[in-house]
Design a protein around this motif. Structure first.
Motif, PDB file in Angstrom:
ATOM      1  N   SER A  66       0.819  -1.205   0.000  1.00 38.34           N
ATOM      2  CA  SER A  66       0.000   0.000   0.000  1.00 38.34           C
ATOM      3  C   SER A  66       0.860   1.265   0.000  1.00 38.34           C
ATOM      4  CB  SER A  66      -0.910   0.014   1.238  1.00 38.34           C
ATOM      5  OG  SER A  66      -1.608   1.234   1.320  1.00 38.34           O
ATOM      6  N   HIS A 118     -11.266   4.046   3.337  1.00 35.03           N
ATOM      7  CA  HIS A 118     -10.787   2.695   3.630  1.00 35.03           C
ATOM      8  C   HIS A 118     -11.961   1.723   3.607  1.00 35.03           C
ATOM      9  CE1 HIS A 118      -6.580   3.455   5.480  1.00 35.03           C
ATOM     10  NE2 HIS A 118      -6.838   4.304   4.515  1.00 35.03           N
ATOM     11  N   LEU A 142     -12.689  -4.769  11.081  1.00 41.49           N
ATOM     12  CA  LEU A 142     -11.536  -4.830  10.187  1.00 41.49           C
ATOM     13  C   LEU A 142     -11.737  -3.870   9.028  1.00 41.49           C
ATOM     14  CD1 LEU A 142      -8.847  -6.053   9.277  1.00 41.49           C
ATOM     15  CD2 LEU A 142     -10.141  -7.864   8.133  1.00 41.49           C
ATOM     16  N   THR A 143     -10.876  -2.857   8.958  1.00 40.99           N
ATOM     17  CA  THR A 143     -10.883  -1.874   7.881  1.00 40.99           C
ATOM     18  C   THR A 143      -9.493  -1.840   7.265  1.00 40.99           C
ATOM     19  OG1 THR A 143     -12.552  -0.550   9.016  1.00 40.99           O
ATOM     20  CG2 THR A 143     -11.287   0.547   7.312  1.00 40.99           C
ATOM     21  N   LEU A 144      -9.411  -1.836   5.942  1.00 44.20           N
ATOM     22  CA  LEU A 144      -8.125  -1.926   5.251  1.00 44.20           C
ATOM     23  C   LEU A 144      -7.994  -0.830   4.201  1.00 44.20           C
ATOM     24  CD1 LEU A 144      -7.897  -5.778   4.592  1.00 44.20           C
ATOM     25  CD2 LEU A 144      -6.755  -4.490   6.401  1.00 44.20           C
ATOM     26  N   LEU A 176      -4.746  -2.881  -0.568  1.00 39.18           N
ATOM     27  CA  LEU A 176      -4.016  -3.915   0.163  1.00 39.18           C
ATOM     28  C   LEU A 176      -4.556  -5.317  -0.109  1.00 39.18           C
ATOM     29  CD1 LEU A 176      -1.598  -3.822   2.093  1.00 39.18           C
ATOM     30  CD2 LEU A 176      -3.182  -3.879   4.008  1.00 39.18           C
ATOM     31  N   ALA A 204      -5.045  -6.330  10.081  1.00 44.12           N
ATOM     32  CA  ALA A 204      -4.531  -5.198   9.301  1.00 44.12           C
ATOM     33  C   ALA A 204      -3.026  -5.082   9.454  1.00 44.12           C
ATOM     34  CB  ALA A 204      -5.218  -3.907   9.742  1.00 44.12           C
ATOM     35  N   LEU A 230      -1.266  -7.976   7.501  1.00 42.90           N
ATOM     36  CA  LEU A 230      -1.244  -7.775   6.058  1.00 42.90           C
ATOM     37  C   LEU A 230      -0.238  -6.695   5.658  1.00 42.90           C
ATOM     38  CD1 LEU A 230      -5.033  -8.012   5.138  1.00 42.90           C
ATOM     39  CD2 LEU A 230      -3.278  -9.784   5.037  1.00 42.90           C
TER      40      LEU A 230
END
Length: 892
Positions: free
Chosen positions: A532, A691, A699-701, A705, A751, A754
């Protein structure tokens, strides 16, 4: 089975004149014969299930005083009962009827599970222990059967297992928390009635373990001997995986609970195999004094056990004495909690209150915490979007920053500033917060902050030590400019560290500064596992005395190309917003349909014009910015200047995050505090990035990603290896990473994983958290399976079931489901295969317990392919209802 002409005494091979003890011995002899006979092949067995059933009916007749009197008067007895008419006690007493016992208990309440025969007062567990029925004993204890309930003569199930010669049953009951010190009406403990040496040795062995001594309330023994046992205070014992605190809480031993917590620092919130915390078990047992103590020490009341109930739910069936304790904790004075720094209270009990609440004196909650220097409470409130600039509704009109500066709380000052506290707000005495410093340390700290602003040092870098022994706090917290390079990084370090730590890594991936033009930001981007371009500050680096991890096989990604912000905007038809500032001692806001700018008070000493050009939902192929909602740039008019930057909000887009473009690059950065104050005007481009909520609130990415794998869907359903929902991260490179394995974990760290990959123990990841094995697991430096420092590795498994065990996977709730999260990984041929380290794990089809743990020692040898969300409870509500029904008919 037909009736028999034999008398019950004939079947037991005992005289009619035999006393109770002789009859018990005769029954024991028959039980042990039957137990040994069951080990033979079916063709050679002498005691069939029907034969043993007759023995049970015979002993029931002569051991029950009423039935015996009836038989002696009438010479008649009931030798045959249809299984459909059996009591739970009778089912438990016949091992070959175990499935019928399970079926009868599927919906049984606790009252039924612990029911006593009306005459003998024997429970199902007592009857199962007496005949040596290990499957029934295990199942009954799992269902909530209490091992210490006494029958007619005061004997417990442990007495029965001991007297009747079942060492395995004695072991099982002691491991489930049976109290070995209980005496029956003959003043005998279970150990004193042991049938043979095997039973005696079982008592001797297990009495050396802290758990068995805790179950017996032997606090003096624990104080004297615990250190010699070399067990960790949070060790999880036996099949139930309960700690000493679990045991003491369930038994209601308040003195033991307080010793474990105050003297031994026991972990309050470890959960057992049923996901019960110590608080769950104390509430379940109705031990109000223990519940109150645990609540006051900060035990988590929000945890859900495997039945989806909280500790309060578990205790609610004891009347209102337990629920009142939870309610009294919820209604505590939050201003006193803030003043006293009780940060866990806010985490568990704040609920839907406003973080900007004020008391009767007009003092805000945040102000109280800042005045008292309660850093953790301040951080919690700010993370909940408390306004750092709210002024007191009192004579002074001071802000939280005024208070923190005046009382000398430097850490609190830093938190406020990082969350957008305005240094230009005057109180009602026309005093700025920075003018309230009362000591030289604070004055020097504020001057340093001013200097960093002036020099535009806006990139935060935190340096950590490579070893866990150095602790979790950073060695240094640095401020760098956008284009800071290696020499700038070293120069910013305290003089005492410069010569000692010339090398750096991020999550054990070395930073490469071979090119003199490489910036700190670009080096961090190139080294990270996650690709990212969105970078959160501070950048957390590990400092080394020499180069490390250079031969680990990590592949550095190339630098992103330079970018011209103005040319990027020129490709679009831009909307415009013009703002005309005037000198003012109050804040000023300007907005249109999409953007709102708020300027702090006293930020301009003359009229200032600011123009904004922006585009909404720009084409991702042109910007290469996935998730971008708004791209904008602000410009001054001629010879204009502000002393403080405005905050900016994207209207009606609460989940968007403000990023700033590093000039002449394509690296975008934001702050973990989600501060929306502009870093500058006219120098760079800004973007609001949405996001992606993979699991909302869980869970927020960043949107770049992961892959949108199936028809653009975020999550798609899979049936292999188990039914689950899948988030695809990357395609499988089968040539380089030929093996598939799994890693169970906590959704809270996905997160980070990752972004940083799976890392070795003691690694500081990019969030600043040092990853260490739980203290009650295999510790660092311990030799296991012939491997020194076995815990210093990355562990995966070919078994989806093994990694889903509660020892690894942490359950979480989403909508009405309970789920676990598992990483699907691909690995190289560099792993070692080891036996299971979870002694209570039951193998599933295809599991090889001798090679079920794969250990890797190189982080580059593993590739994360997907995140699997596996449901373990389809309906949390329905599960809780079933539990409520079981608890509702609780025995007195």
């Amino acid at each position: 089975m037909a009736t028999t002409s034999s008398s019950p005494y004939d079947i037991l091979e005992e005289k009619k004149t035999a006393n109770d003890y002789s009859l018990r011995v005769a029954y024991r002899r028959k039980i042990l014969e039957y137990k040994e006979d069951r080990l033979r092949s079916p063709r050679t067995r002498k005691i069939t299930a029907e034969n043993f059933r007759l023995i049970c009916r015979a002993y029931e007749t002569v051991s029950d005083y009423d039935k015996r009197d009836t038989y002696l008067k009438s010479d008649k007895w009931t030798s045959n009962i249809p299984v459909s008419k059996y009591t739970i006690q009778q089912l438990a007493a016949e091992p070959e009827l175990f499935q019928e016992l399970k079926n009868s208990l599927q919906k049984a309440t606790l009252k039924e599970i612990n029911s006593k025969d009306s005459n003998t007062r024997q429970t199902p567990l007592y009857c199962a222990a007496r005949v040596g029925n290990p499957e029934a004993v295990k199942y009954l204890t799992e269902q909530g059967a209490e091992p210490d309930i006494a029958q007619r003569t005061g004997s417990s199930a442990l007495h029965a297992g001991s007297f009747f010669g079942h060492a395995d049953i004695v072991r099982c009951l002691l491991e489930c928390g049976a109290n070995y010190t209980i005496e029956n009406s003959s003043n005998n403990t279970a150990e004193k009635e042991a049938y043979d040496d095997a039973v005696k040795n079982t008592f001797t062995d297990l009495k050396m373990t802290p758990f068995v001594q805790m179950a017996a309330h032997q606090l003096d023994w624990l104080k004297t001997n615990f250190d010699d046992t070399k067990y960790h205070i949070d060790k999880q014992y036996y099949a139930l995986r309960q700690t000493l605190l679990h045991c003491a809480s369930k038994k209601g031993y308040l003195d033991c609970v307080s010793w474990l917590i105050e003297e031994r620092s026991a972990n309050l919130d470890i959960v057992d195999v049923n996901l019960n915390s110590a608080l769950h078990l104390a509430a379940y047992g109705g031990h109000d004094s223990v519940v109150e103590y645990l609540l006051n020490r900060g035990a988590n009341p929000l945890l859900l056990n495997k039945w989806c109930t909280t500790a309060e739910d578990e205790g609610s069936f004891h009347g209102d004495k337990i629920t009142k304790l939870f309610e009294s904790m919820r209604t505590k004075d939050m201003f006193k909690m803030a003043a006293n720094g009780i940060n866990w209270w806010f985490k568990y009990y704040f609920e839907k209150r406003s973080p900007d609440a004020v008391n009767q004196d007009g003092t805000s909650l945040l102000y109280v915490a800042c005045r008292c220097g309660r850093t953790s409470v301040v951080e919690w409130l700010l993370d909940k979007n408390a306004n750092p600039n709210v002024k007191l509704a009192t004579e002074s009109g001071s802000t939280p920053l005024h208070s923190a500066v005046y009382y000398g709380h430097i850490a609190v000052v830093d938190l406020l500033l990082s969350h957008g506290a305005d240094i230009h707000i005057e109180n009602n005495f026309h005093t700025l917060a920075f003018n309230d410093a009362q000591n030289d340390d604070m004055r020097q700290h504020l001057e340093k902050y001013r200097a960093n602003l002036k020099d535009k040092k806006l990139i935060d870098v935190h340096l950590y030590s490579d070893g866990a022994k150095a602790g979790n706090a950073p060695l240094a917290e640095l401020k760098l400019s956008y284009n800071a390079k290696y020499n700038d990084l070293v120069e910013a370090m305290p003089e005492s560290l410069r010569a000692q730590y010339p090398c750096f890594s991020i999550a054990r991936r070395p930073l490469n500064f071979d090119d003199d033009k490489t910036t700190v930001l670009s080096a961090a981007y190139c080294a990270r596992c996650g690709s990212s371009r969105f970078i959160e500050l501070p950048i957390c680096l590990t400092a080394h005395e020499r180069k490390r991890y250079g031969n680990a096989g990590h592949v550095l990604r190339p630098n992103l190309p330079a970018n011209n912000a103005n040319k990027l905007l020129e490709k679009f038809k831009c909307s415009k917003l013009t703002m005309k500032m005037t000198p003012s001692n109050v804040s000023q806001s300007f907005s249109d349909t999409n953007l709102t700018f708020t300027f702090p008070s006293n930020c301009a000493d003359k009229d200032v014009v600011i123009n904004v050009e922006y585009i909404m939902s720009p084409d991702v192929n042109t910007t290469n910015l996935p998730g971008c909602i708004c791209l904008f740039q602000a410009f001054y008019g001629a010879r204009n200047h502000l002393t403080a930057m405005p905050t900016v909000v994207l209207n009606n887009q609460p989940n968007s995050i403000l990023y700033n473009l590093v000039p002449s690059s394509f690296y975008w950065f934001t702050y973990r505090t989600r501060n929306t104050r502009l870093i500058s005007i006219g120098e760079t481009l800004h973007a609001f990035i949405r996001h992606v909520d993979i699991i909302p609130s869980q869970l927020t990415l960043p949107p770049d990603l992961f892959l949108r794998a199936t028809n653009g869907k975020l999550l798609y359903n899979r049936d292999i290896p188990v039914p689950c929902r899948c988030l695809k991260i990357r395609d499988h490179n089968e040539v380089v990473f030929p093996h598939i394995a799994y890693h169970g974990t906590d959704i809270k760290v996905i997160a980070s994983i990752l972004m940083d990959g799976l890392v070795m123990a003691s690694t500081v990841v990019s969030s600043g958290y040092r990853v260490c094995p739980p203290p009650n697991h295999i510790s660092r430096q311990a030799e296991v399976f012939g491997i020194k420092d076995f815990a210093n590795g990355i562990f995966v498994t070919p078994s989806i079931h093994y990694c889903s065990d509660p020892a690894y996977a942490v359950t979480f709730t989403h909508d009405d489901e309970r789920l676990i999260v598992v990483l699907e990984c691909a690995v190289k041929n560099t792993f070692g295969r080891f036996p299971s380290t979870v002694t209570t794990y039951t193998a599933h089809e295809g599991d090889n317990l001798k090679e079920i743990e794969w250990r890797l020692t190189n982080t580059a040898d593993i590739d994360i392919l997907s995140v699997l969300f596996i449901p373990v409870v389809k309906s949390k509500e329905e599960e809780a209802k079933l539990r409520a029904k079981k608890l509702g008919d609780r025995p007195k």
